[in-house]
Design a protein around this motif. Structure first.
Motif, PDB file in Angstrom:
ATOM      1  N   ALA A 135      15.450  37.463 -34.422  1.00 49.07           N
ATOM      2  CA  ALA A 135      14.092  37.694 -34.910  1.00 49.07           C
ATOM      3  C   ALA A 135      13.068  37.018 -34.002  1.00 49.07           C
ATOM      4  N   LYS A 136      13.317  35.779 -33.627  1.00 49.09           N
ATOM      5  CA  LYS A 136      12.362  35.068 -32.779  1.00 49.09           C
ATOM      6  C   LYS A 136      12.252  35.726 -31.410  1.00 49.09           C
ATOM      7  N   HIS A 137      13.363  36.182 -30.890  1.00 44.24           N
ATOM      8  CA  HIS A 137      13.337  36.827 -29.579  1.00 44.24           C
ATOM      9  C   HIS A 137      12.497  38.100 -29.623  1.00 44.24           C
ATOM     10  N   ILE A 138      12.654  38.869 -30.670  1.00 46.05           N
ATOM     11  CA  ILE A 138      11.879  40.104 -30.828  1.00 46.05           C
ATOM     12  C   ILE A 138      10.388  39.798 -30.969  1.00 46.05           C
ATOM     13  N   ILE A 139      10.063  38.797 -31.777  1.00 46.70           N
ATOM     14  CA  ILE A 139       8.652  38.421 -31.977  1.00 46.70           C
ATOM     15  C   ILE A 139       8.048  37.901 -30.686  1.00 46.70           C
ATOM     16  N   ASP A 140       8.764  36.985 -30.013  1.00 45.55           N
ATOM     17  CA  ASP A 140       8.231  36.388 -28.785  1.00 45.55           C
ATOM     18  C   ASP A 140       8.091  37.414 -27.666  1.00 45.55           C
ATOM     19  N   ALA A 141       8.906  38.469 -27.714  1.00 44.03           N
ATOM     20  CA  ALA A 141       8.815  39.527 -26.702  1.00 44.03           C
ATOM     21  C   ALA A 141       7.643  40.465 -26.946  1.00 44.03           C
ATOM     22  N   GLY A 142       6.935  40.295 -28.073  1.00 48.03           N
ATOM     23  CA  GLY A 142       5.786  41.135 -28.381  1.00 48.03           C
ATOM     24  C   GLY A 142       6.138  42.466 -29.010  1.00 48.03           C
ATOM     25  N   ILE A 143       7.395  42.658 -29.363  1.00 48.11           N
ATOM     26  CA  ILE A 143       7.825  43.939 -29.930  1.00 48.11           C
ATOM     27  C   ILE A 143       7.380  44.087 -31.377  1.00 48.11           C
ATOM     28  N   ALA A 144       7.392  42.977 -32.132  1.00 51.85           N
ATOM     29  CA  ALA A 144       7.091  43.062 -33.574  1.00 51.85           C
ATOM     30  C   ALA A 144       5.649  43.439 -33.845  1.00 51.85           C
ATOM     31  N   GLY A 145       4.731  43.016 -32.969  1.00 55.47           N
ATOM     32  CA  GLY A 145       3.322  43.331 -33.172  1.00 55.47           C
ATOM     33  C   GLY A 145       2.662  42.406 -34.173  1.00 55.47           C
ATOM     34  N   ASN A 273      10.232  52.823 -35.976  1.00 55.75           N
ATOM     35  CA  ASN A 273      10.608  54.145 -35.470  1.00 55.75           C
ATOM     36  C   ASN A 273      11.679  53.988 -34.395  1.00 55.75           C
ATOM     37  N   ASP A 274      12.134  55.102 -33.864  1.00 58.07           N
ATOM     38  CA  ASP A 274      13.218  55.082 -32.890  1.00 58.07           C
ATOM     39  C   ASP A 274      12.803  54.397 -31.588  1.00 58.07           C
ATOM     40  N   GLU A 275      11.545  54.573 -31.200  1.00 64.75           N
ATOM     41  CA  GLU A 275      11.078  53.939 -29.958  1.00 64.75           C
ATOM     42  C   GLU A 275      11.133  52.412 -30.088  1.00 64.75           C
ATOM     43  N   VAL A 276      10.675  51.881 -31.223  1.00 62.85           N
ATOM     44  CA  VAL A 276      10.750  50.439 -31.446  1.00 62.85           C
ATOM     45  C   VAL A 276      12.199  49.980 -31.492  1.00 62.85           C
ATOM     46  N   GLN A 277      13.055  50.776 -32.136  1.00 66.48           N
ATOM     47  CA  GLN A 277      14.466  50.409 -32.215  1.00 66.48           C
ATOM     48  C   GLN A 277      15.090  50.308 -30.822  1.00 66.48           C
ATOM     49  N   ALA A 278      14.727  51.233 -29.949  1.00 64.54           N
ATOM     50  CA  ALA A 278      15.251  51.190 -28.584  1.00 64.54           C
ATOM     51  C   ALA A 278      14.798  49.928 -27.862  1.00 64.54           C
ATOM     52  N   ILE A 280      14.047  47.070 -29.304  1.00 65.29           N
ATOM     53  CA  ILE A 280      14.787  45.975 -29.926  1.00 65.29           C
ATOM     54  C   ILE A 280      16.194  45.897 -29.356  1.00 65.29           C
ATOM     55  N   ASP A 281      16.856  47.038 -29.275  1.00 63.30           N
ATOM     56  CA  ASP A 281      18.227  47.056 -28.764  1.00 63.30           C
ATOM     57  C   ASP A 281      18.290  46.514 -27.342  1.00 63.30           C
ATOM     58  N   ALA A 282      17.310  46.863 -26.539  1.00 63.57           N
ATOM     59  CA  ALA A 282      17.289  46.382 -25.155  1.00 63.57           C
ATOM     60  C   ALA A 282      17.012  44.889 -25.095  1.00 63.57           C
ATOM     61  N   ALA A 283      16.186  44.399 -26.023  1.00 69.46           N
ATOM     62  CA  ALA A 283      15.789  42.985 -25.986  1.00 69.46           C
ATOM     63  C   ALA A 283      16.897  42.052 -26.449  1.00 69.46           C
TER      64      ALA A 283
END
Length: 357
Positions: A135-145, A273-278, A280-283
């Motif tokens: 969760a922190k990695h996703i947030i810090d990467a700016g993906i969560a918004g 959505n699928d774009e966000v999921q992709a 996340i998967d990469a991150a």
């Protein structure tokens, strides 16, 4: 890599520090001594782990130049004096939560740190585990918004027998109730993921047990980033859970519900959505596993002492968590919305105890 020698002071939760924090890292730590006023408990832990050095004297450990780290697991009411003494003796210090019982005392500790040879690390072991790391990695990467809203629930159970321990349930010795000794972990996790709060409105009460301190709390936060968060805490839940559910622009996160290890995986990570999921998967696809609780916090502490990484938890982190406690107590007593930060002008700065009945 140098092996640091550790003295455990307080063999209750101190046993968990040994099992989860030090034994998994024999190349980093050696528990050289245990200290406890209860001789039966002292010998039980010493025998279990083959620790020959056993003492009831805290001062004896401070004077021992062979001890690198003093790990304080004593009742909260004596944390401040023990931390300050250990820093003055040139030791590295690990201290269980709560670090101390007022913002004035936290600031005294932070002042003592400035001239100290050793390093202080407060304990916030719930920050560690696969779930919260992702969760922190996703947030810090700016993906969560943008962070919209969240809920943090500490629904635990403590019956009267828990409070037969003389220091529990009292302002002078336990320093607080569910907010200080139970929910503090979950609230630190919130701040670790979503940043600090700006305003606090709260109510506390003693409804479950015949004790001085609170065992129920309901709190509304306005975060600095504009999000709203509700905090709900009780020691009267017949099913024990710890839960964070955080709603961001692109992702909703929900922790596992393990009351004592909510940082572990799996967490629900629900993409918009699928774009966000992709993304996340990469991150997070190649993230290494993270052992939960004390295991990883102690490993990171050794890395810091070896000059290889930041201090994983700081006294500023502890102050932020205890500032929230102070604001909740002040709000509950006054009926007012409390702005952060809190300084010496607060009526709760030196003594935060609240009206609970």
């Amino acid at each position: 890599m140098s092996i640091k020698t550790v003295a455990i002071v307080g063999c209750g939760i101190g046993r968990s520090h040994i099992v989860e924090g030090y034994l998994p890292h024999p190349d980093k730590f050696r528990v050289a001594a245990v200290c406890d006023l209860n001789e039966e408990r002292l010998n039980a832990v010493g025998d279990e782990f083959g620790i020959e050095r056993r003492t009831a004297s805290f001062a004896e450990l401070l004077a021992d130049e062979s001890i690198d780290i003093i790990d304080i697991c004593t009742p909260p009411g004596i944390h401040r004096e023990q931390v300050v003494a250990a820093l003055a003796a040139g030791k590295h210090v690990v201290c269980e939560k709560p670090l101390t019982g007022s913002l004035a005392a936290v600031d005294e500790i932070m002042e003592a740190e400035k001239g100290a040879k050793g390093t202080l690390m407060p304990i916030f072991q719930y920050r560690y585990g696969d779930g919260i790391q992702k969760a922190k990695h996703i947030i810090d990467a700016g993906i969560a918004g943008k962070f919209y809203m969240g809920a943090v629930e500490t629904f635990w159970l403590r019956k009267p027998e828990y409070y037969t321990v003389p220091w529990r349930g009292k302002w002078a010795t336990e320093l607080g109730g569910v907010l200080v000794t139970h929910a503090l972990h979950l609230h630190d996790m919130l701040f670790h993921l979503a940043g600090p709060a700006a305003r606090v409105f709260g109510r506390v009460a003693t409804r479950v047990n015949d004790i001085e301190v609170e065992d129920c709390a309901s709190v509304s936060l306005l975060m600095q980033n504009g999000a709203f968060v509700s905090l709900s805490c009780t020691l009267g839940s017949q099913q024990q859970i710890s839960r964070l559910r955080l709603h961001f622009e692109n992702v909703t996160f929900e922790s596992n519900h393990d009351p004592y290890a909510p940082g572990k995986g799996p967490w629900q990570i629900i993409a918009a959505n699928d774009e966000v999921q992709a993304r996340i998967d990469a991150a997070i696809g190649d993230l290494p596993p993270v052992a939960p609780r004390f295991n990883t916090q102690m490993a990171h502490f050794h890395e810091h002492l070896s000059g290889k990484g930041p201090l994983p938890v700081t006294s500023a982190d502890a102050r932020r968590a205890l500032e929230l406690v102070t604001a909740i107590y002040q709000s509950s007593d006054s009926g007012a919305d409390i702005a952060l930060p809190i300084g010496p002008d607060s009526p709760k700065y030196a003594d935060w105890r609240a009206k609970t009945r």
